[in-house]
Design a protein around this motif. Sequence first.
Motif, PDB file in Angstrom:
ATOM      1  N   MET A   1       0.846  -1.205   0.000  1.00 26.97           N
ATOM      2  CA  MET A   1       0.000   0.000   0.000  1.00 26.97           C
ATOM      3  C   MET A   1       0.876   1.248   0.000  1.00 26.97           C
ATOM      4  O   MET A   1       1.949   1.269   0.593  1.00 26.97           O
ATOM      5  N   GLY A   2       0.405   2.272  -0.658  1.00 24.35           N
ATOM      6  CA  GLY A   2       1.140   3.527  -0.662  1.00 24.35           C
ATOM      7  C   GLY A   2       0.941   4.246   0.660  1.00 24.35           C
ATOM      8  O   GLY A   2       0.163   3.807   1.493  1.00 24.35           O
ATOM      9  N   ASN A   3       1.669   5.337   0.861  1.00 30.12           N
ATOM     10  CA  ASN A   3       1.467   6.034   2.128  1.00 30.12           C
ATOM     11  C   ASN A   3       1.044   7.491   1.956  1.00 30.12           C
ATOM     12  O   ASN A   3       1.219   8.311   2.832  1.00 30.12           O
ATOM     13  N   GLY A   4       0.470   7.796   0.796  1.00 29.13           N
ATOM     14  CA  GLY A   4      -0.067   9.142   0.592  1.00 29.13           C
ATOM     15  C   GLY A   4      -1.186   9.413   1.579  1.00 29.13           C
ATOM     16  O   GLY A   4      -1.816   8.489   2.081  1.00 29.13           O
ATOM     17  N   THR A   5      -1.401  10.691   1.862  1.00 27.13           N
ATOM     18  CA  THR A   5      -2.398  11.035   2.884  1.00 27.13           C
ATOM     19  C   THR A   5      -3.691  11.593   2.276  1.00 27.13           C
ATOM     20  O   THR A   5      -4.699  11.700   2.964  1.00 27.13           O
TER      21      THR A   5
END
Length: 380
Positions: free
Chosen positions: A1-5
């Motif tokens: 999973m990406g960690n963009g907010t």
Amino acid sequence: MGNGTKTAVIIVAAGRGSRAGGDLPKQWQMLGGQTVAARTLSVFAAAQRIDRIILVLHPQEMDRADAFPGVMAVPGGDTRSASVRAGLEALRDQDVGKVLIHDVARPLVTQQIISDVIDALGVHRGAAPALALPDALWRGAQGMVVGSEDRTNIFRAQTPQGFDYETILAAHRAFKGVAADDVEVARAFGVNVAMVPGDARNLKVTWAADFDRAAEIIGGEMDIRVGNGFDVHRFGDGEYVILCGVHVPHDHGLAGHSDADVAMHALTDAIYGALGEGDIGRHFPPSDDQWKGADSAIFLEHAAKLAREKGYAVNNADITIICERPKIAPFAAAMRRRLSEIIGISASRVSVKATTSERLGFTGRQEGIAAMASATLMLR
Ligand code: CTP
Ligand code: MG
């Protein structure tokens, strides 16, 4: 999973709408006073949890983006998948964690669906609205029924379909062939997709007749708002008071920062209240000297304008002024006229009445005047 907010939505609008017919692609045709695309965008613009909106347009229609400030426009491709892919690529390095992908042709999408999809993305890498089928399902050939299908585990797919951003980007890059939607692309990549409740109103405008169906749904939706307001000003020196914009002779004046029109203030707050827009003090801070002695019509005009900008019409307003003196009745007709002028509605929709408080309390002791107001607003 990406960690963009951030949570983004990609609205694909690069199709030609060939099945719907008409002079323009369906997303640029009118539905209930605005284009299909404008309606779809307004739903996402109002969604509190959406941080970015990407609009994928046909390369020859990029100027359409001018109508949507704050929206990032991206040229689309020859297929829906290509258009989605273009939107996904444009979101690189934008700190996006979750992305919703939506067909512009579903202008009746609800806040509930958007919120449910985002909630489900807290748990799953993919989530999309699904509708169970009310009708029996047949197989047919040459105009004849040739079999029945079990509909128990069959669902109609809707959009917005939501995903973990990095996952769906990788899934689209890996996908070969033509996909019906993004859930198919995600599943081909091994992503589990959860179903959230769809909504029968969230139809996809596909054929010309769908415009009528959508218009009926919009017409049947009534958004009525009620707001109330209350205000008090104390008596001070003077020879008249201003109430509902009308000069009323009296042996005192009313003290206040502006012209102290207690009744107009109550009504203004009622309109702000119906809109969920705070009160006069928020829009015209008393700390700001420019409102000293101001004509309170400025405040009421502002509230009425705000209502119009949000698509609401003031349906009616009702004011009660509470004082022993001066007598209000002789001025009530002029007050209704003045308020109706400021708001821009018929005087028959504005009511001004008064009561004493039986010499009880501060109004009874003639220390000041109180006023209360209600207003109803209707979405046009
Ligand atoms: N879409 C897109 N790019 C394409 C094709 C479709 O962005 N090359 C978008 C459409 O604008 C629409 C959504 O994908 O919002 C779903 O497609 P559909 O309902 O089939 O729309 P159209 O392709 O425009 O209509 P038609 O198939 O009738 O021509
Ligand atoms: Mg199509």
